[in-house]
Design a protein around this motif. Structure first.
Motif, short mmCIF file in Angstrom:
data_model
loop_
_atom_site.label_atom_id
_atom_site.label_comp_id
_atom_site.label_asym_id
_atom_site.label_seq_id
_atom_site.Cartn_x
_atom_site.Cartn_y
_atom_site.Cartn_z
N ILE A 1 0.92 -6.78 12.23
CA ILE A 1 1.73 -5.89 11.78
C ILE A 1 1.68 -4.39 12.44
CG2 ILE A 1 2.65 -4.91 9.67
CD1 ILE A 1 1.46 -7.22 8.07
N ASN B 1 2.87 -4.17 15.70
CA ASN B 1 4.41 -4.57 15.68
C ASN B 1 5.17 -3.20 15.40
OD1 ASN B 1 6.41 -6.78 15.63
ND2 ASN B 1 4.54 -7.53 14.83
N ILE B 2 4.77 -2.63 14.35
CA ILE B 2 5.30 -1.19 13.95
C ILE B 2 5.23 -0.27 14.90
CG2 ILE B 2 5.05 0.67 12.29
CD1 ILE B 2 4.02 -1.15 10.24
N GLU C 1 -0.14 -5.80 -11.24
CA GLU C 1 -0.61 -5.36 -9.83
C GLU C 1 -0.54 -6.48 -8.90
OE1 GLU C 1 -4.33 -3.46 -10.69
OE2 GLU C 1 -3.11 -1.70 -11.59
N SER D 1 6.89 -5.81 2.13
CA SER D 1 7.55 -4.57 2.77
C SER D 1 7.01 -4.63 4.17
CB SER D 1 7.40 -3.40 1.99
OG SER D 1 7.84 -3.63 0.69
N SER D 2 5.72 -4.61 4.27
CA SER D 2 5.29 -4.48 5.54
C SER D 2 5.63 -5.52 6.42
CB SER D 2 3.69 -4.42 5.62
OG SER D 2 3.04 -5.50 4.95
N PHE E 1 -4.38 -0.97 1.06
CA PHE E 1 -4.69 -2.48 0.13
C PHE E 1 -4.84 -3.55 1.28
CE2 PHE E 1 -2.08 -0.44 -2.97
CZ PHE E 1 -2.90 -0.61 -4.11
N LEU F 1 4.29 -4.98 -1.99
CA LEU F 1 3.87 -4.00 -0.71
C LEU F 1 3.86 -5.02 0.53
CD1 LEU F 1 1.25 -1.79 -2.44
CD2 LEU F 1 3.63 -1.47 -2.17
N LEU G 1 6.42 1.73 0.73
CA LEU G 1 5.76 0.68 0.25
C LEU G 1 4.67 0.06 1.46
CD1 LEU G 1 8.18 -1.17 -2.22
CD2 LEU G 1 6.28 0.32 -2.79
N ALA G 2 5.49 -0.29 2.68
CA ALA G 2 4.67 -0.81 3.65
C ALA G 2 3.47 0.06 4.06
CB ALA G 2 5.49 -0.97 4.87
N LEU H 1 16.60 -0.16 10.00
CA LEU H 1 15.88 -1.00 10.78
C LEU H 1 15.10 -0.18 11.87
CD1 LEU H 1 17.51 -4.46 11.28
CD2 LEU H 1 15.86 -3.78 9.65
N ILE I 1 2.03 2.27 2.03
CA ILE I 1 0.83 2.21 1.04
C ILE I 1 -0.08 0.87 1.22
CG2 ILE I 1 0.41 1.77 -1.31
CD1 ILE I 1 2.74 3.70 -1.78
N TYR I 2 0.91 0.03 1.56
CA TYR I 2 -0.18 -1.43 1.78
C TYR I 2 -1.00 -1.44 2.91
CZ TYR I 2 -1.18 -6.28 2.44
OH TYR I 2 -1.71 -7.54 2.65
N LEU I 3 -0.53 -0.78 3.95
CA LEU I 3 -1.23 -1.00 5.18
C LEU I 3 -2.36 0.05 5.11
CD1 LEU I 3 1.47 -1.11 7.95
CD2 LEU I 3 -0.39 -2.84 7.26
N PHE J 1 -1.19 4.93 -7.06
CA PHE J 1 0.13 5.34 -7.32
C PHE J 1 -0.28 6.78 -8.25
CE2 PHE J 1 1.19 1.34 -5.65
CZ PHE J 1 2.39 1.68 -5.28
N PHE K 1 -4.52 0.00 -8.31
CA PHE K 1 -3.27 0.56 -8.34
C PHE K 1 -3.08 2.00 -8.85
CE2 PHE K 1 0.49 -1.69 -7.24
CZ PHE K 1 0.11 -2.75 -6.45
N GLN K 2 -3.78 2.31 -10.23
CA GLN K 2 -3.60 3.46 -10.78
C GLN K 2 -4.00 4.68 -9.73
OE1 GLN K 2 -5.33 1.96 -14.20
NE2 GLN K 2 -3.37 2.21 -15.20
N VAL L 1 10.91 0.76 1.56
CA VAL L 1 10.46 -0.07 2.14
C VAL L 1 9.27 0.56 3.01
CG1 VAL L 1 10.61 -1.76 4.08
CG2 VAL L 1 12.47 -1.69 2.45
#
Lengths: 420, 467
Positions: free
Chosen positions: A239, A242-243, B161, B171-172, A229, B168, A221-222, A282, A224-226, A319, A315-316, A218
């Motif tokens: 977010i 929050n973190i 994707e 998850s956040s 993307f 993703l 992934l989180a 958590l 990577i998103y933040l 990742f 994405f490629q 988690v």
């Protein structure tokens, strides 16, 4: 004041200031030394235990199993008489009181130890062997030199008669020190000589594995998103805030969260590594996300652009190129986060991990303890033997933490790439 | 059951991966066309469609199933004439019914219980069966849907994707969910608490003795009971004890941490820095229960002995011992952060000061520290927030009795200690005593949140200035 005097004064102020800095660092280092020394000097003796050499005669009259009996048969039969017989032979006693005092020199588990000797070698019936029976905690502490002999008798747990037996046994070289396998094998016990961290080790292991399995994916992934993307908008800002806040929330608040949501609402089983693992996950999540994002950020844009230039999708490029390059930093952050989770106590106390659990858990939904909670539990016990057990548990805990931290540093140094 | 289902879902998804891959290959060969994505993406697409809806459904179902069954069973039992007055007794009856179902109940079984156990078995069966049917329904539906997409030569990579991006994002979101979970779990119980105890009685009361609050039914509290409760939950001694210990901790941590931070940033050679910084940071990595043990078994008794030799009476659980050890634990938070902050003060400021003839310490005192001040204050505030949230040291070394005292040699208690003490062991449901722990938790949460917010703002704002 002349110019020279003023200069002198300024230079001595300079020296003083510098001195304060050295003293401060010295104080901090000194404290690390004192703490470590204190724990080690108290705890190292727990890895040995005192045993008393006795001669056991497996008298067929006193026990109702034959040679070749199965383990179950031996465990179920009554070895009380033969145990008492054996123990009483170690020293001449006259009356019932003295008999009791003599028997008190041995652990309450003496019967089980005799049974185990028979299980290990199943044709002993009718024979005599020498066996080392674990001594009681008081004798153990006395033999290790932790017990004050010179107190008046009524303030001691060991009577003068027992001291006399002990001294004779020492003279006859009947008292030996063995490696304390109970400490690693057994679960918790009210008797210090039998208490071990086996249950706590297994409980901690399960909790940390569950924590890793939940938090690591988690968190990665989180991050990577933040980092890669997320559009810059209110939601991602929120977010992010929050973190950062979650990373600073006191751990006991996570205990309250687990109590209310995991135990009261979802009704997961109390005192179990499962709940502990989820709670720790958590808690660890933000502590992994922060270093993970930092290591993603450290990968230079040229890598991403290079991938995109040869036709990879966003994405490629992430990742296949960015994530593998950021992995060492991510892993070392994860290990440090897990190391913190391993030492966490307060939230585990709230979810009931302080229950007295003798059995070693076989699944993550069995009641169990964990290493830091075991430290807390034993530190409240009055028996002297628990002080060394507690310190030894701390030694185990600290050595795990040191190994984890070394691993993290190693990963970082070995695989870290400098980009400029 | 659930693990079997999860296993089946995984097996299904894996086989679908290979199926999707080969199927898309055959399509492209048979029709002699070039598909819009590599075959493996069709495989991924099928895997995602097969597993995610089913797993999410399973998760949601498992969360709600026990709650729903419980309320149905308790309702039917009540309709059949089972008598219970409050939630506790209802829970007890429910546990009995479950035990009868499992065959582990040893007491007398009357007809109502027997009936309920039968209907419990019926419901469990019904729910399990419908769960299995629904999950397979979902899997089949999503397979049909996703296979159709392959036939139509969908742009599988983009779809995959998109789904992954959704994952993703989800998850956040867990961070937000955790925060919400914390707020709700603290708030709900606190509201219950404050519906019994007046907020002002809590905030300004000077007496904390929750063990007095043995109220059976918090919803129907009598005047006399309330008069008794009114001054059992006074927050003042706790905040006083907490701030007192945190203050002692700061007296230790701020000078030591600050000076070692300054020394490491300004004076120390790279060699010394490389050795001493990690060693000081060890202090932050030691579990707090270890500090607690050390404070309770070594430092506390040591102070007591020293005190006795001066003819002072020192409690072996003293605010001084707890505060001192906590201060040592906090040193690295202050030293590392202030080291960082001082390091990011630009060299030009120092050079300017040296150029007009100042010594190094004068430069530090007059130029570097003032420039780094917001960051340093931020690091100190973060350390304060650690100190007030820290639990194990105070639980083990500070004492339990809520004592309004400013004598560091006496024992005192803190918010976190009381939370632990209230929630350890058998808790009563719905008693103001249990709920007060959540009110304390809420207070602690808000206090640390505010401190952290100010601290983070201070550190960040300062850093922006020179970047």
């Amino acid at each position: 004041m002349t110019k020279e005097e003023r200069l002198k004064k300024r230079h001595s102020a300079e020296k003083r200031f510098r001195f304060y800095g050295i003293v401060s660092i010295f104080v901090a280092l000194l404290f690390v030394l004192i703490l470590v020394h204190n724990i080690f000097s108290k705890g190292s003796s727990a890895f040995m235990k005192t045993a008393i050499n006795v001669e056991v005669f497996f008298d067929p009259e006193l026990i109702d199993v034959q040679n070749g009996a199965s383990i179950d048969e031996i465990m179920q039969s009554d070895f009380f008489d033969i145990t008492i017989e054996t123990l009483l032979k170690t020293y001449p006693v006259n009356d019932f009181d003295q008999e009791n005092e003599l028997i008190d020199l041995f652990t309450t588990d003496a019967e089980l130890e005799i049974k185990r000797a028979l299980i290990d070698n199943n044709n002993l019936i009718g024979k005599r062997i020498n066996l080392e029976i674990t001594a009681s905690d008081d004798i153990d502490q006395l033999h290790k030199g932790n017990y004050p002999r010179d107190l008046p008798e009524d303030r001691r747990r060991i009577s003068n008669f027992q001291l006399q037996i002990y001294d004779t046994l020492v003279e006859n070289k009947k008292i030996v020190k063995n490696f304390n396998n109970y400490f690693f094998k057994n679960g918790d016990s009210r008797d210090p000589e039998l208490a071990g961290i086996g249950g706590a080790l297994v409980g901690s292991f399960y909790s940390i594995i569950i924590c890793l399995l939940l938090a690591f994916p988690v968190a990665v992934l989180a991050s990577i998103y933040l980092e890669e993307f997320a559009p810059k908008n209110k939601i991602t800002d929120f977010i992010e805030i929050n973190i950062n806040n979650l990373a600073a929330v006191p751990s006991i608040v996570y205990g309250l969260l687990a109590l209310q949501i995991l135990l009261a609402t979802i009704q997961l089983p109390r005192s179990t590594p499962l709940v502990a693992g989820i709670t720790l996950a958590l808690m660890t999540l933000p502590r992994i996300i922060i270093p993970c994002r930092a290591s993603l950020k450290a990968v230079p844009p040229s890598i991403r652009e290079g991938a995109l230039a040869v036709g990879a999708s966003k994405f490629q490029s992430v990742f296949h190129h960015v994530v593998p390059l950021a992995l060492p930093g991510t892993l070392s952050g994860t290990i440090i986060g897990l190391a913190q989770a391993l030492g966490e106590t307060a939230p585990l106390i709230l979810i009931g991990m302080v229950a007295f659990v003798v059995d070693i858990p076989s699944t993550p939904i069995d009641p169990s303890s964990s290493l830091p909670v075991q430290v807390y539990l034993w530190s409240e016990s009055a028996e002297r033997g628990f002080v060394e057990k507690t310190s030894a548990t701390i030694m185990m805990l600290l050595s795990f933490l040191i190994v984890m931290n070394f691993l993290a540093v190693y990963l970082r140094q070995k695989f870290e790439k400098r980009w400029n | 059951m659930n693990s079997v289902l999860i296993f089946l879902i995984i097996i299904f998804s894996l086989s679908l991966f290979f199926y999707g891959k080969s199927k898309s290959k055959t399509i492209s060969i048979n029709n002699n066309i070039k598909l819009n994505a590599l075959p493996k993406f069709y495989g991924y697409y099928l895997v995602l469609w097969c597993s995610i809806p089913a797993l999410v459904f399973l998760l949601v179902w498992s969360l709600f199933e026990p709650v729903i069954i419980k309320s149905i069973i308790i309702d039917t039992a009540a309709n059949q004439g089972a008598i219970f007055n409050d939630k506790n007794e209802a829970n007890l009856i429910y546990e009995k019914i479950k035990a009868i179902h499992l065959g582990t109940y040893l007491g007398d079984i009357d007809s109502i219980l027997k009936e309920s156990a039968l209907s419990y078995a019926k419901f469990i069966n019904l729910f399990t069966n419908s769960k299995i049917v629904l999950i397979f329904g979902i899997i089949i539906a999503s397979i049909i849907y996703s296979l159709n997409k392959i036939k139509n030569n969908n742009k599988a990579r983009d779809d995959v994707e998109l789904i992954l991006k959704g994952l993703l994002f989800a998850s956040s979101l867990i961070a937000i969910l955790t925060t919400l979970g914390i707020i709700f779990s603290l708030l709900f119980e606190s509201i219950k608490f404050f519906s019994v105890i007046n907020v002002f009685d809590y905030l300004f009361g000077t007496n904390w003795s929750p063990q007095r609050a043995f109220v059976r039914d918090a919803s129907a509290i009598t005047e006399a009971e309330y008069a008794e409760l009114k001054d059992a939950f006074g927050f003042i001694p706790l905040i006083a004890g907490t701030s007192f210990i945190a203050f002692i901790a700061m007296l230790v941590a701020v000078p030591v941490g600050l000076f070692s931070g300054i020394y490491m940033a300004e004076y120390a050679s790279i060699k010394i820095r490389r050795v001493s910084k990690p060693i000081i940071e060890i202090l932050a990595g030691i579990p707090t229960v270890v500090y607690g043990f050390f404070a309770a078994l070594t430092v506390g008794p040591f102070f007591r002995q020293v005190g006795e030799s001066f003819g002072l009476s020192v409690s072996s659980e003293s605010a001084l011992a707890a505060g001192l050890i906590m201060g040592i634990m906090i040193i690295p938070y202050v030293s590392s952060l202030s080291d960082d902050v001082i390091n990011s003060v630009p060299q030009s400021l120092r050079d300017g000061s040296y150029a007009i003839g100042a010594t190094k310490s004068e430069t530090i005192k007059k130029v570097v520290i003032p420039a780094a001040l917001p960051g340093i204050i931020g690091s100190i505030l973060l350390a304060v927030s650690r100190a007030i949230g820290e639990t194990m040291i105070v639980v083990m070394a500070a004492g339990l009795a809520a004592n309004l005292t400013i004598n560091p040699l006496e024992s005192t208690t803190t918010i976190t200690t009381q939370i632990v003490m209230i929630l350890v062991g058998d808790q009563e449901f719905d008693s103001p005593k249990t709920q007060s722990a959540f009110a304390l938790g809420l207070t602690l949460f808000i206090a640390t949140l505010i401190l952290n917010y100010i601290a983070q703002r201070a550190v960040k704002k300062y850093r922006e200035k020179y970047d």
